[in-house]
Design a protein around this motif. Sequence first.
Motif, PDB file in Angstrom:
ATOM      1  N   SER A  29     -11.247 -11.025 -24.103  1.00 24.44           N
ATOM      2  CA  SER A  29     -10.823 -10.673 -23.134  1.00 24.44           C
ATOM      3  C   SER A  29     -10.578 -12.529 -22.205  1.00 24.44           C
ATOM      4  CB  SER A  29     -12.625 -10.807 -22.462  1.00 24.44           C
ATOM      5  OG  SER A  29     -12.882 -11.550 -22.406  1.00 24.44           O
ATOM      6  N   VAL A  30     -10.013 -13.076 -22.390  1.00 25.25           N
ATOM      7  CA  VAL A  30      -9.309 -14.287 -22.188  1.00 25.25           C
ATOM      8  C   VAL A  30      -8.309 -14.043 -22.445  1.00 25.25           C
ATOM      9  CG1 VAL A  30      -9.024 -16.515 -22.345  1.00 25.25           C
ATOM     10  CG2 VAL A  30     -11.349 -16.126 -21.813  1.00 25.25           C
ATOM     11  N   LEU A  31      -7.839 -13.949 -23.445  1.00 27.23           N
ATOM     12  CA  LEU A  31      -6.085 -13.150 -23.734  1.00 27.23           C
ATOM     13  C   LEU A  31      -5.940 -11.945 -22.768  1.00 27.23           C
ATOM     14  CD1 LEU A  31      -5.731 -13.936 -27.402  1.00 27.23           C
ATOM     15  CD2 LEU A  31      -4.848 -15.703 -25.407  1.00 27.23           C
ATOM     16  N   VAL A  32      -6.639 -10.990 -22.419  1.00 31.09           N
ATOM     17  CA  VAL A  32      -6.204  -9.798 -21.668  1.00 31.09           C
ATOM     18  C   VAL A  32      -5.698 -10.215 -20.618  1.00 31.09           C
ATOM     19  CG1 VAL A  32      -6.966  -7.642 -20.982  1.00 31.09           C
ATOM     20  CG2 VAL A  32      -7.525  -8.132 -23.763  1.00 31.09           C
ATOM     21  N   TYR A  33      -6.593 -11.312 -19.930  1.00 39.13           N
ATOM     22  CA  TYR A  33      -6.451 -11.760 -18.690  1.00 39.13           C
ATOM     23  C   TYR A  33      -4.744 -12.147 -18.775  1.00 39.13           C
ATOM     24  CZ  TYR A  33     -11.466 -10.367 -17.368  1.00 39.13           C
ATOM     25  OH  TYR A  33     -12.526  -9.045 -17.143  1.00 39.13           O
ATOM     26  N   THR A  34      -4.889 -13.150 -19.344  1.00 39.96           N
ATOM     27  CA  THR A  34      -3.719 -13.837 -19.612  1.00 39.96           C
ATOM     28  C   THR A  34      -2.839 -13.086 -19.607  1.00 39.96           C
ATOM     29  OG1 THR A  34      -5.141 -15.952 -20.881  1.00 39.96           O
ATOM     30  CG2 THR A  34      -2.602 -15.897 -21.053  1.00 39.96           C
ATOM     31  N   ALA A  35      -2.896 -11.848 -20.789  1.00 39.88           N
ATOM     32  CA  ALA A  35      -1.249 -11.490 -20.423  1.00 39.88           C
ATOM     33  C   ALA A  35      -1.599 -10.210 -19.176  1.00 39.88           C
ATOM     34  CB  ALA A  35      -2.120  -9.786 -21.571  1.00 39.88           C
ATOM     35  N   ALA A  36      -2.581  -9.863 -18.248  1.00 36.63           N
ATOM     36  CA  ALA A  36      -2.134  -9.096 -17.144  1.00 36.63           C
ATOM     37  C   ALA A  36      -1.528 -10.747 -15.984  1.00 36.63           C
ATOM     38  CB  ALA A  36      -3.644  -8.927 -16.627  1.00 36.63           C
ATOM     39  N   VAL A  37      -1.969 -11.022 -16.269  1.00 35.41           N
ATOM     40  CA  VAL A  37      -1.206 -12.622 -15.323  1.00 35.41           C
ATOM     41  C   VAL A  37       0.383 -12.758 -15.788  1.00 35.41           C
ATOM     42  CG1 VAL A  37      -1.088 -14.467 -14.541  1.00 35.41           C
ATOM     43  CG2 VAL A  37      -3.236 -13.584 -15.167  1.00 35.41           C
ATOM     44  N   LEU A  38       0.147 -12.434 -16.836  1.00 32.99           N
ATOM     45  CA  LEU A  38       1.971 -12.609 -17.496  1.00 32.99           C
ATOM     46  C   LEU A  38       2.989 -11.557 -17.524  1.00 32.99           C
ATOM     47  CD1 LEU A  38       1.733 -14.605 -21.018  1.00 32.99           C
ATOM     48  CD2 LEU A  38       1.994 -15.820 -19.297  1.00 32.99           C
ATOM     49  N   TRP A  39       2.216 -10.406 -16.935  1.00 34.91           N
ATOM     50  CA  TRP A  39       2.847  -8.536 -17.255  1.00 34.91           C
ATOM     51  C   TRP A  39       3.035  -8.771 -15.360  1.00 34.91           C
ATOM     52  CZ3 TRP A  39      -0.253  -3.480 -18.426  1.00 34.91           C
ATOM     53  CH2 TRP A  39       0.960  -2.829 -18.572  1.00 34.91           C
ATOM     54  N   GLY A  40       2.388  -8.943 -14.453  1.00 31.77           N
ATOM     55  CA  GLY A  40       2.652  -8.836 -13.226  1.00 31.77           C
ATOM     56  C   GLY A  40       3.694 -10.341 -12.733  1.00 31.77           C
ATOM     57  N   LEU A  41       3.416 -11.292 -13.238  1.00 31.54           N
ATOM     58  CA  LEU A  41       4.617 -11.861 -12.930  1.00 31.54           C
ATOM     59  C   LEU A  41       5.720 -11.917 -13.478  1.00 31.54           C
ATOM     60  CD1 LEU A  41       3.181 -15.767 -13.855  1.00 31.54           C
ATOM     61  CD2 LEU A  41       4.154 -14.618 -11.694  1.00 31.54           C
ATOM     62  N   GLY A  42       6.127 -10.814 -14.383  1.00 30.99           N
ATOM     63  CA  GLY A  42       7.177 -10.757 -14.951  1.00 30.99           C
ATOM     64  C   GLY A  42       7.909  -9.025 -14.203  1.00 30.99           C
ATOM     65  N   TRP A  43       7.024  -8.347 -14.448  1.00 27.13           N
ATOM     66  CA  TRP A  43       6.679  -7.176 -13.545  1.00 27.13           C
ATOM     67  C   TRP A  43       7.722  -7.196 -12.222  1.00 27.13           C
ATOM     68  CZ3 TRP A  43       9.343  -2.999 -15.061  1.00 27.13           C
ATOM     69  CH2 TRP A  43       9.315  -1.855 -14.660  1.00 27.13           C
ATOM     70  N   GLY A  44       6.177  -8.028 -11.971  1.00 26.05           N
ATOM     71  CA  GLY A  44       6.354  -7.996 -10.170  1.00 26.05           C
ATOM     72  C   GLY A  44       7.815  -7.618  -9.081  1.00 26.05           C
ATOM     73  N   GLY A  45       8.741  -8.446  -9.751  1.00 27.74           N
ATOM     74  CA  GLY A  45      10.822  -8.483  -9.525  1.00 27.74           C
ATOM     75  C   GLY A  45      11.490  -7.776  -9.825  1.00 27.74           C
ATOM     76  N   VAL A  46      11.020  -7.193 -10.479  1.00 34.04           N
ATOM     77  CA  VAL A  46      12.230  -6.163 -11.311  1.00 34.04           C
ATOM     78  C   VAL A  46      12.495  -5.152 -10.431  1.00 34.04           C
ATOM     79  CG1 VAL A  46      11.914  -4.443 -13.734  1.00 34.04           C
ATOM     80  CG2 VAL A  46      11.314  -6.611 -13.991  1.00 34.04           C
TER      81      VAL A  46
END
Length: 398
Positions: A305-322
């Motif tokens: 679950s920790v890695l899934v939450y980490t992935a969500a943060v990375l995903w949002g940081l990358g996608w937010g500005g696309v």
Amino acid sequence: MTTDDATLAAGPSAEKRGLPLPMLLALASAVFLTVLTEALPAGLLPAWSADLGVTESAMGQAVTAYAIGTALTAIPLSAATAGWPRKRLLLVTMAGFAVANTVTAVSSDYALTLAARFLAGVAAGLAWAMLVGYARSAVPAGVRGRAVAVVMAGVPVALALGVPAGTFAGAAFGWRPTFALLTVLAVGVIGWIAALAPEVPGRRPTDRAPVLKTVLTPGVVPILFVTVTFVLAHTVLYTYIASFLERVGMGGSVGAVLLLFGGASMAGIWLVGAQIDRRLRLLTVAAVVLVGAASAVLALGAGSSVLVYTAAVLWGLGWGGVPTLLQTAAADAGGDAAQAMLVTLWNGAMAAGGAVGGVLLSALGTEPFPWSVLALLVPVMMVVVAARRHGFPASRPS
């Protein structure tokens, strides 16, 4: 006069006044309304379908009808209304949302509901095709990227806050009052735009670029390819994130994961807004890397679950500005015509992402989702890296 050239028509002080935040926030509220109208049905489908007497899968076509309305009409209607003053056109599109959401709120007929959703999609296509150019026209050349970032902030805010709030309102008060609230919001946005948005003229016929000429403009094709492929990659996973989390034992954490994704998306768009006017190329590469890293974490570490939450943060940081990055790149390369193409292809890629994800889910389950994202991001990165002169240049035009 082009949309960007209209900066000069706004007055001799245009180069000195920096970012007109009240006006840009009014445009951001229009973006918020379009995204909320598009995404809200996902949280209301059970009650909505039950009231109209159709299955949930049939009711889900309300989202498809919206996307089809946008994809089919963005280019022709953008061309047909190119000469309209920008403020008047934006007010018409917001009125379209008010009418469409009102009809949706009162309709008891499935076909009429789909027609209303199609109308909302038409309004969205027109709005998306001109909002970026409108924002760019109101600010000096050196801060146009920041202006677009402010306007595009309406996207993550709608996804992170608006959709959960709308879903809660639907559960508490019913889906009809929730759509009625969207009408009230549209009326408020109309008033805000009417009060604060500047008058910007449309384009003369001699200034309007034909579709073929726009496609042949250096940089436009790479940007459109990146748009289709990147949006397809994102949508394949995002549409079925609840199913993916359910299969890895985190079905009860969907809200928390999406909240982290939304919060990180807002941080991502803030970072893009601060740097886009100097580092569009670097930021685009970083977005691809971050979304790719998130997919790799989900592919290899979904059991944690920790890695899934980490992935969500990375995903949002990358996608937010696309959205901001691609809209700005398209506006730099091909103006409003390229914007209309981007809107059409973006919605087409969203529809395709849902379809491709559905096939994967039926045939192979959820395990291939993050791997498919990684596979699609490989050509995205290759094109971004290759388009260093046109499309995603190291230095942007002033």
